[in-house]
Design an enzyme around this catalytic site. Structure first.
Site, PDB file in Angstrom:
ATOM      1  N   HIS A   1       0.844  -1.197   0.000  1.00 13.29           N
ATOM      2  CA  HIS A   1       0.000   0.000   0.000  1.00 13.29           C
ATOM      3  C   HIS A   1       0.877   1.244   0.000  1.00 13.29           C
ATOM      4  CE1 HIS A   1      -3.463  -2.543   0.608  1.00 13.29           C
ATOM      5  NE2 HIS A   1      -2.719  -3.219   1.476  1.00 13.29           N
TER       6      HIS A   1
ATOM      7  N   LYS B   1      -7.595  -1.699  15.290  1.00  8.41           N
ATOM      8  CA  LYS B   1      -6.398  -1.078  15.868  1.00  8.41           C
ATOM      9  C   LYS B   1      -5.330  -0.885  14.799  1.00  8.41           C
ATOM     10  CE  LYS B   1      -6.273  -2.031  20.755  1.00  8.41           C
ATOM     11  NZ  LYS B   1      -5.406  -2.416  21.873  1.00  8.41           N
ATOM     12  N   PHE B   2      -5.253  -1.866  13.929  1.00  8.78           N
ATOM     13  CA  PHE B   2      -4.271  -1.800  12.854  1.00  8.78           C
ATOM     14  C   PHE B   2      -4.501  -0.579  11.979  1.00  8.78           C
ATOM     15  CE2 PHE B   2      -3.736  -2.825   8.338  1.00  8.78           C
ATOM     16  CZ  PHE B   2      -2.360  -2.885   8.274  1.00  8.78           C
ATOM     17  N   ASN B   3      -5.747  -0.334  11.630  1.00  7.42           N
ATOM     18  CA  ASN B   3      -6.064   0.819  10.788  1.00  7.42           C
ATOM     19  C   ASN B   3      -5.678   2.123  11.472  1.00  7.42           C
ATOM     20  OD1 ASN B   3      -6.855   0.125   8.256  1.00  7.42           O
ATOM     21  ND2 ASN B   3      -8.986  -0.307   8.833  1.00  7.42           N
TER      22      ASN B   3
ATOM     23  N   TYR C   1      -2.190   3.853  11.094  1.00  5.42           N
ATOM     24  CA  TYR C   1      -1.822   4.721   9.972  1.00  5.42           C
ATOM     25  C   TYR C   1      -1.638   6.171  10.412  1.00  5.42           C
ATOM     26  CZ  TYR C   1      -2.285   1.569   5.944  1.00  5.42           C
ATOM     27  OH  TYR C   1      -2.092   0.591   5.003  1.00  5.42           O
TER      28      TYR C   1
ATOM     29  N   HIS D   1      -7.755  -8.084  -2.495  1.00 10.25           N
ATOM     30  CA  HIS D   1      -7.447  -8.776  -1.248  1.00 10.25           C
ATOM     31  C   HIS D   1      -8.501  -9.860  -1.082  1.00 10.25           C
ATOM     32  CE1 HIS D   1      -4.771  -5.558  -0.378  1.00 10.25           C
ATOM     33  NE2 HIS D   1      -4.616  -5.850   0.896  1.00 10.25           N
TER      34      HIS D   1
ATOM     35  N   HIS E   1      -3.142 -12.483  -0.311  1.00  8.77           N
ATOM     36  CA  HIS E   1      -3.351 -13.238   0.931  1.00  8.77           C
ATOM     37  C   HIS E   1      -3.727 -14.710   0.719  1.00  8.77           C
ATOM     38  CE1 HIS E   1      -2.424 -10.060   3.594  1.00  8.77           C
ATOM     39  NE2 HIS E   1      -3.374  -9.254   3.151  1.00  8.77           N
TER      40      HIS E   1
ATOM     41  N   MET F   1       5.703  -0.005   6.509  1.00  8.88           N
ATOM     42  CA  MET F   1       5.681   0.921   7.641  1.00  8.88           C
ATOM     43  C   MET F   1       5.242   0.208   8.913  1.00  8.88           C
ATOM     44  SD  MET F   1       3.524   4.464   7.979  1.00  8.88           S
ATOM     45  CE  MET F   1       1.905   3.800   8.427  1.00  8.88           C
ATOM     46  N   GLN F   2       4.321  -0.712   8.771  1.00  9.10           N
ATOM     47  CA  GLN F   2       3.764  -1.348   9.954  1.00  9.10           C
ATOM     48  C   GLN F   2       4.415  -2.665  10.348  1.00  9.10           C
ATOM     49  OE1 GLN F   2       0.289  -0.475   8.109  1.00  9.10           O
ATOM     50  NE2 GLN F   2      -0.718   0.534   9.823  1.00  9.10           N
TER      51      GLN F   2
END
Lengths: 656, 656
Positions: B215, B284-286, B289, B482, B504, B562-563
């Site tokens: 992304h 939480k993941f979102n 950002y 996805h 995935h 980044m994550q």
């Protein structure tokens, strides 16, 4: 409420138990019941006493051997346990960092020659004022090792780790340590993260981390070596670089003889990377040191002695050093080999080091001694094991006594911070070390001595050497053998007695008592899960996260980037994979990085700069989060947990 | 003898079975008995026929939908199974690479405007010669999708994947594929390695690899973003960069308002890295950002629309692109978002792209559409789902019909190679897609449509669009959603019908029939085990090695450096960790890298350059080891295995 967050930073025996929690929450009360259970219910009272006395004596043994050999033992245990009479606060001496403009190869400041006489007796170097003193049996007043005591202590420990109640106790305490950490994590994870987030300008990337275990001959990654070989060919094709049985070969001729062209070489044909074929095959792994399977290329690129005086090897190492300097926060402690095959090795190595000015502020050097007496003996290079010890240690003693007549070696030794003992631990030796074992000079058979035998004699000489060097104001050496990668658990016992810290330690899995003792004594362990993954143990089964949770002092190291790593930053790769697979938090990673600095041979000045002025204090007082990025909550938890375990033993001793 | 090494490179149905082994060794004979077992003993004859017919029809369905939408379907199945009547050899059109000196933003070569009239009907854009043709219901002669047929086909597949005998058969075949690969490995590993070692000048490092799923908003690693933020502050502190409800803020003021100073910022306080907290928590993941949890910083640094016209975001991306160019052998396919909230999005995005000249030869762009209609509808930005589809597709159709009046967008579309559909798949939608489902224009409720509903309407529009664009000589788009990261297995069924390839695919674990169909149709799957490790599935449990062994076409991708990543080369980190943990061989890694090039949206010219002229041939003929470093033995094994499975189905059809 934040469990364990508030606690007194140093506390008396009783104080400690109360201190872990200011409030009387159910959880803390339950944890305290854990104490009485361990102390009473599980073991009968007599057993508990026996266990505590045993563990206490074990710690005393280690303290004695560490103090005597100018190595390290933490201070906290003596706050809980009666201080040993031999306790001395003197620690190892490290060469301070260079001052601005100072030349690392300077010889002007070497100490004067003393002209002492050296003689090896029963495998240990003794120092005499002059030759006459030898006859009078009057060596200089230095601590010398005593084999009988050592064997006594060893036998005590051998019995201890096999004792039922001790095993039960250690096993239960370790289990408790695991669960306790998990509870700590669940309760305090967010608090730790908050602390770390609020810590300005410091994160995992700019925490100092030391590659505590790496071999010089494999310190570059495979791609780096490949690129270097190709470059050397572009520049040096017509240079004479190799002596093939008296015939001088240029680089071009050498490659022609090998039927190779460097342009075609790839990482695959270079074939220095460990793969599935090396699992459980240390022999195959060793063969991987030969690029393209050709020992000629190993000689040319990865050795210090060859027709070009090891120039290529020095250049590659300096490139690795310069990469570390660019990365700024990464340091490494590469090992160079002394084999003990001839007395000239040290001088040749020192000459290589000085000639090529192999220096980087981000590197500290260590000497590794392969345990391959049997190979040399069978080829008749050595008459007995004593000669090997002589070749390994006498030159160092000589340079220590007479630095002026051994200038290059003396300079080299200034950059050396420790000794390592290396080889395949899974090779079993039939020998059992005891007072009846042949003395090194009598060890004439081609059989290899046992791991413990090697370790004892290395330790014995380092002990004398360190005391001599400390007297002379010179830097001392740490003993940091490979230990517990494979083989018998007695290896870990020998290192418990003799080693400042170890590499690998996988086999601590197999002995709860030793594992618990390594925890109690906080013996640093340089672990290399990627190396293990290629050789002895699958990555996901590595005990690193388990040891770390329990509070053993583990660091991360690469072992052999050439063979195990893929990227340009092998140490970061090692940390990244551990973080991903073991799901380490930032705080975990920074704690491991901090451990690596504590474990390593960097100078006091550097450690103070990297970890904070008080780094020698144990517990949260010794931590400067601004430098280490380790949460104080974590430090407090670790310290409280350690003290709690020590205090339990103290309770057991009191009960008597 | 090397098992499977020698085999005919193309062979008839009967020929195939004999061809896998020239000698009649016991092992091969046993393998052939496997055939009769599958065909006869395990299933009764009627069941076997039913199974083969079902699988055959499933493959025909996919072939039909791929051909119709100008996407890809392999050629080999039609050599074994009766060729479908709709077979056409026309494939997707990719924009060729720039010629020397050509400007990627050139507008001089755009096609002429046609002035066609566009109108969306039932969620699909129709093209008419003029407005009058709408009334006459005479759209241009292009393939349009048929919802009824789609639902019929879907229902057939839904029944198929639940059918007992089909499940047994697929399960057994997959198990067989696993064991067969293991046998292949044991017998041929050394041969493969020999081939690869003898392959001059090519190794894993200089094989082309494409990050097939990444992304744009997270394509830099956390350290890169941190450094960029600090640098921007040093340079731009007094520049107006933010519009806070009409109030213009300089960078300094913005940070003051956030109570931050960039100098103090660390990777920890930036807090964009996924950790243990994000496992099973897509929400939480979102939130990750947002740097420092501040959406203002996300707006400023990671968005294309803001007070500085997305300049910072463009600069960061171009830096990532330039890192890729330096690495030379690495490519990436970053996704940019089109939300469908307003019709202006495309033009704004295209304008950002052109203004900042966001181009790198090592990047190919994709458009991701988040499935968040419910969010927009509940805030009343959209009257119905049809409007969202209009906003997503009509501008693209317009630019395709009239490039001259939409120059920026037309240039942008030239660089776009596909569409992605993104969001948390684990969110369940109660809706079940059928012919009775409301048409998009009637979908006015605030409930989100199901995954399949989204997928169908994206596919339907891409189908028309691709045919139109191919007619006009423009590049076409691949649909690469996805899929199968979480949620129902019906997602994987919808993608089987509509998607050229997916990201995935984890849930293929759960459906043997779909997994077998993905194998038979060789549908590429971009897998991101590090991303999964932080979100949905522990690393060691990732099915990637299992899929790879069975012969599914998997590639490795980073998803969100980044994550998830720690090092400067996220794609290499992804490969390195997979190699270490899954113990992949060089041949495995190079095969995965080759898959990534085949899967991606790079042009025909580039693929031919990176994989060899014949890359479109299936099997060993399509492999050029000098470019790919994949052993021909491996390619032969893969092809033989694939043909063998296809042939089994052919046998079943013949039996009838």
């Amino acid at each position: 409420h934040p469990f364990f967050v508030l606690l007194r930073q140093s506390s008396g025996r009783e104080g400690m138990i109360a201190a872990c929690c200011k409030h009387s929450c159910t959880l803390c009360i339950l944890m305290h019941q854990g104490l009485s259970q361990a102390a009473g219910f599980l073991l009968c009272v007599e057993d508990f006493e026996v266990v505590c006395k045993g563990l206490y004596r074990a710690l005393c043994i280690r303290e004695k051997y560490m103090q005597k050999s100018v190595q390290r033992f933490p201070r906290t245990p003596s706050q809980y346990l009666p201080c040993a009479p031999w306790y001395s606060p003197l620690g190892p001496v490290f060469t301070p960092p260079l001052k601005d403009g100072q030349d690392p190869f300077e010889t002007g400041n070497l100490a004067e020659d003393l002209g002492y006489h050296l003689e090896m007796k029963d495998g240990v170097v003794y120092i005499y004022g002059d030759k006459a003193a030898v006859g009078r049996k009057e060596p200089k007043d230095l601590p010398y090792p005593c084999l009988e005591h050592f064997v006594d202590d060893m036998n005590f420990l051998l019995a201890l780790i096999a004792q039922g109640p001790v095993k039960t106790y250690a096993h239960r305490r370790l289990k408790f340590l695991s669960s306790k950490f998990q509870v700590h994590e669940m309760l305090n994870e967010m608090e730790e993260m908050k602390e770390v987030k609020n810590n300005p300008h410091r994160d995992f990337y700019n925490c100092r981390k030391v590659d505590t275990h790496i071999h010089a001959a494999a310190c570059m990654n495979q791609k780096h070596l490949l690129r270097f070989i190709k470059k050397s060919y572009r520049v040096d094709a017509d240079r004479v670089v190799y002596d093939s049985k008296g015939k001088q070969l240029t680089l071009k001729q050498l490659f022609q003889q090998l039927n190779l062209h460097p342009y075609d070489l790839t990482v695959d044909s270079l074939d220095v990377h460990a793969g599935r074929q090396t699992f459980q095959r240390f022999d195959k792994f060793n063969a991987k040191y030969n690029p393209v399977g050709a020992s000629e290329l190993r000689d040319l690129y990865l050795k210090t002695e060859n027709a070009i005086n090891g120039e290529y090897f020095a250049t590659i190492i300096k490139e690795v050093g310069s990469d570390l300097e660019d990365a700024k926060y990464q340091y490494a402690e590469p090992r160079l080999s002394i084999y003990g095959r001839s007395a000239e090795e040290w001088h040749k190595l020192a000459s290589w080091f000085n000639r090529h000015r192999v220096y980087s502020p981000n590197m500290r050097w260590m000497i590794q001694v392969p345990r391959i007496y049997d190979v040399f003996r069978s080829q008749n290079f050595l008459p007995h094991f004593g000669k090997m010890l002589e070749n390994i240690f006498v030159p160092v003693f000589e340079a220590t006594v007479n630095p002026q007549t051994h200038k290059e070696l003396s300079v080299f030794l200034r950059h050396i911070t420790g000794f390592d003992s290396v080889d395949d631990e899974s090779k079993h030796s039939g020998h059992m070390f005891s007072t009846k074992s042949p003395k090194p000079e009598q060890w004439t058979s081609a059989k290899n001595p046992s791991y413990t035998y090697y370790i004892y004699y290395m330790y014995a000489n380092i002990l004398v050497l360190n005391n001599l060097r400390r007297q002379r104001g010179m830097n001392t050496f740490l003993f940091r053998p490979h230990c517990g990668e494979a083989g018998a658990i007695t290896h870990l016992l020998a290192a418990f007695m003799t080693a400042d810290n170890i590499s690998h330690g996988l086999n601590l899995k197999k002995s709860p008592v030793l594992q618990y003792l390594y925890f109690l004594a906080q013996i640093p362990i340089a672990m290399s899960p990627l190396s293990n993954n290629s050789l002895f143990l699958e990555y996901a089964k590595n005990p690193l996260p388990d040891f770390h949770q329990k509070g053993l002092m583990v660091s991360l190291s690469t072992d052999d980037p050439m063979q195990f790593h893929f990227t340009k930053e092998p140490l970061m790769e090692e940390y990244a994979i551990a973080a991903q697979v073991f799901k380490l938090s930032t705080c975990d990673m920074c704690e491991i990085a901090r451990n690596s600095v504590l474990q390593c041979g960097l100078s006091h000045e550097e450690k103070a700069k990297f970890l904070g002025e008080n780094y020698q204090e144990e517990g949260p007082q010794g931590n400067d989060i601004r430098k280490t990025n380790v949460a104080q909550i974590r430090m407090a938890y670790r310290y409280e947990t350690w003290c709690y375990e020590l205090n339990l033993i103290a309770e057991g001793l009191k009960a008597e």
